[in-house]
Design a protein around this motif. Structure first.
Motif, PDB file in Angstrom:
ATOM      1  N   SER A   1     -10.768  -9.444  11.748  1.00 20.11           N
ATOM      2  CA  SER A   1     -12.150  -9.474  11.292  1.00 20.11           C
ATOM      3  C   SER A   1     -12.491  -8.220  10.498  1.00 20.11           C
ATOM      4  CB  SER A   1     -13.094  -9.612  12.493  1.00 20.11           C
ATOM      5  OG  SER A   1     -14.440  -9.569  12.094  1.00 20.11           O
ATOM      6  N   ALA A   2     -12.035  -7.064  10.978  1.00 25.71           N
ATOM      7  CA  ALA A   2     -12.282  -5.817  10.256  1.00 25.71           C
ATOM      8  C   ALA A   2     -11.590  -5.841   8.892  1.00 25.71           C
ATOM      9  CB  ALA A   2     -11.799  -4.625  11.075  1.00 25.71           C
ATOM     10  N   GLY A   3     -10.364  -6.394   8.854  1.00 24.11           N
ATOM     11  CA  GLY A   3      -9.655  -6.492   7.585  1.00 24.11           C
ATOM     12  C   GLY A   3     -10.367  -7.404   6.599  1.00 24.11           C
ATOM     13  N   ARG A   4     -10.846  -8.565   7.111  1.00 26.88           N
ATOM     14  CA  ARG A   4     -11.587  -9.472   6.236  1.00 26.88           C
ATOM     15  C   ARG A   4     -12.862  -8.822   5.725  1.00 26.88           C
ATOM     16  NH1 ARG A   4      -9.956 -13.272  10.201  1.00 26.88           N
ATOM     17  NH2 ARG A   4     -11.977 -13.046  11.247  1.00 26.88           N
ATOM     18  N   GLN A   5     -13.534  -8.073   6.604  1.00 22.10           N
ATOM     19  CA  GLN A   5     -14.757  -7.406   6.179  1.00 22.10           C
ATOM     20  C   GLN A   5     -14.467  -6.357   5.104  1.00 22.10           C
ATOM     21  OE1 GLN A   5     -16.962  -5.744   9.431  1.00 22.10           O
ATOM     22  NE2 GLN A   5     -18.641  -5.004   8.141  1.00 22.10           N
ATOM     23  N   GLN A   6     -13.367  -5.624   5.264  1.00 25.04           N
ATOM     24  CA  GLN A   6     -13.006  -4.635   4.258  1.00 25.04           C
ATOM     25  C   GLN A   6     -12.663  -5.300   2.935  1.00 25.04           C
ATOM     26  OE1 GLN A   6      -9.826  -2.346   5.972  1.00 25.04           O
ATOM     27  NE2 GLN A   6     -11.170  -1.201   7.349  1.00 25.04           N
ATOM     28  N   ARG A   7     -11.905  -6.418   3.009  1.00 26.26           N
ATOM     29  CA  ARG A   7     -11.573  -7.124   1.774  1.00 26.26           C
ATOM     30  C   ARG A   7     -12.819  -7.698   1.122  1.00 26.26           C
ATOM     31  NH1 ARG A   7      -7.216  -8.696   5.095  1.00 26.26           N
ATOM     32  NH2 ARG A   7      -8.272 -10.650   5.650  1.00 26.26           N
ATOM     33  N   SER A   8     -13.726  -8.213   1.954  1.00 25.14           N
ATOM     34  CA  SER A   8     -14.971  -8.748   1.411  1.00 25.14           C
ATOM     35  C   SER A   8     -15.802  -7.648   0.760  1.00 25.14           C
ATOM     36  CB  SER A   8     -15.774  -9.434   2.518  1.00 25.14           C
ATOM     37  OG  SER A   8     -17.020  -9.882   2.053  1.00 25.14           O
TER      38      SER A   8
END
Length: 406
Positions: A161-168
């Motif tokens: 989730s943190a990775g997706r948020q960073q990519r987003s």
């Protein structure tokens, strides 16, 4: 190629796994050998060694540990301390860093082992007490196996989730930067178009006036030599004005701040239209209605350029004997302009496709939410009409009628 930070993290993980494997192997294997279970000691060694490669080769480590646990069940009735410690660590590893399918397979094997192990240990004596031990052992093993799996998956999901948020967030920043670049490019294009319109209006009008005055001056010099100086004066005045305005615009291009406009005089406006008509041709006349209110420089410049471009078209297309009438009316709502000629031009002035001519006038007027029309007049010739609204204080504006021709 991994970065220095990634290599540091990987080295720390390797050191941690090495220490963990050595500690668990020494304790569990040493205990098995101490109680005389050599076969169980060998099984403990097979179970604990995969901890060293559990991150790099999780599937191979899982298979090897499973084989070691089955071997321990086959050779000894004693609980395997190596399996009790190593299996939860392996299930956590699979849940944390491996694909979902492998993680669920590891958890399923752990659940099966939670029944097989206690059954092997508890039912050696086949008594009631052994059933109680079996049930307690099963519950404890299931709790440990499921707990480590849940913790591992939760941490994995949190990291994902943190990775997706960073990519987003990175994508959002990229889109914002892209939109800003597009706005900058659009602003640059708009500015270039504005400067192109300004240069076109200045150069086209001034050259047209100079050409007309020069041709008329040549004929006038033959009949009335004493009046040739007037024509030359008009040509010189027109050329100086064109040079001044061109310097102002090019100065804006050089410094980007518009300082050149203050160095070479203000932009022309509504008050300069009379002088424009006078200098353009002696066959053009001006009629004004109403008192102009204080106008913004942009509105005044637009009105001036509309008259200038219209008169330029008269000189270029209406014929050598055509006369033009310019009407400027200041109403309570807008500046209204009409430029009509009685020339023999049968077609509208042609745009060159670069935003000049009639198209350039329309763009200028549309910037102020005004209206512009151009076409043949009812009695011949060509007529250009423009309606350019402006902001005003209602209590200070006179109640002026619109021009009757409109």
């Amino acid at each position: 190629m991994p970065s220095a930070a990634e290599r540091l993290v990987r080295d720390r993980q390797l050191v941690f796994d090495l220490c963990l494997c050595a500690l668990v192997t020494l304790v569990t294997t040493g205990y098995s050998l101490a109680v005389g279970e050599r076969a169980l000691g060998l099984a403990s060694l097979v179970i604990t060694l995969p901890l060293l490669v559990r991150r790099a080769f999780p599937a191979a480590a899982f298979v090897m540990m499973t084989a070691g646990c089955l071997f321990a069940l086959a050779v000894s009735e004693m609980p395997s301390a190596a399996g009790i410690v190593s299996v939860p660590i392996m299930i956590y590893t699979l849940a944390r860093w491996s694909p979902r399918t492998l993680a669920r397979l590891g958890w399923a094997v752990g659940v099966v082992g939670s029944f097989l192990g206690p059954a092997r240990w508890a039912f050696a004596g086949r008594g009631l007490t052994d059933v109680t031990v079996f049930m307690v052992s099963v519950v404890a093993c299931l709790a440990v196996v499921s707990g480590t799996y849940v913790v591992g998956r939760k941490l994995r999901e949190s990291e994902d989730s943190a990775g997706r948020q960073q990519r987003s967030e990175a994508e959002r920043r990229r889109l914002l930067e892209s939109e800003q670049e597009q706005r900058d490019r659009a602003a640059t294009v708009d500015e270039r178009n504005r400067i192109a319109r300004e240069l076109h209006d200045i150069v086209a009008h001034s050259l047209s006036v100079i050409v007309v005055q020069a041709e008329g001056g040549r004929a006038l010099a033959a009949r009335h030599p004493e009046r040739a100086g007037e024509v030359l004066g008009t040509i010189a005045e027109t050329g100086r004005e064109a040079l001044t305005e061109t310097r102002r615009i090019l100065g804006v291009l050089r410094d980007g701040r518009g300082e050149a406009s203050t160095a070479y005089g203000p932009q022309p406006g509504l008050a300069d239209i009379a002088d424009l008509v006078r200098r353009t041709s002696d066959r053009a006349e001006l009629a004004t209605f109403g008192t102009p209110p204080p106008l913004s420089p942009a509105v005044g410049l637009t009105a001036y350029r509309v008259v200038q471009e219209s008169l330029t078209n008269v000189l270029k297309h209406a014929g050598p004997e055509a006369r033009a009438r310019v009407v400027v009316a200041c109403t309570p709502d807008a500046v209204e302009i009409e430029v009509a000629d009685d020339g023999g031009g049968e077609t509208a002035p042609v745009s060159d496709g670069q935003g000049h001519g009639l198209r350039g006038m329309a763009e200028r007027v549309n910037l102020h939410e005004g209206e512009l029309s151009a076409g043949p007049g009812p009695n011949g010739g060509f007529v250009v009409r423009a309606w350019i609204p402006y902001e005003r204080a209602a209590e200070t504006q006179p109640d002026l009628p619109r021009v009757a021709a409109w």
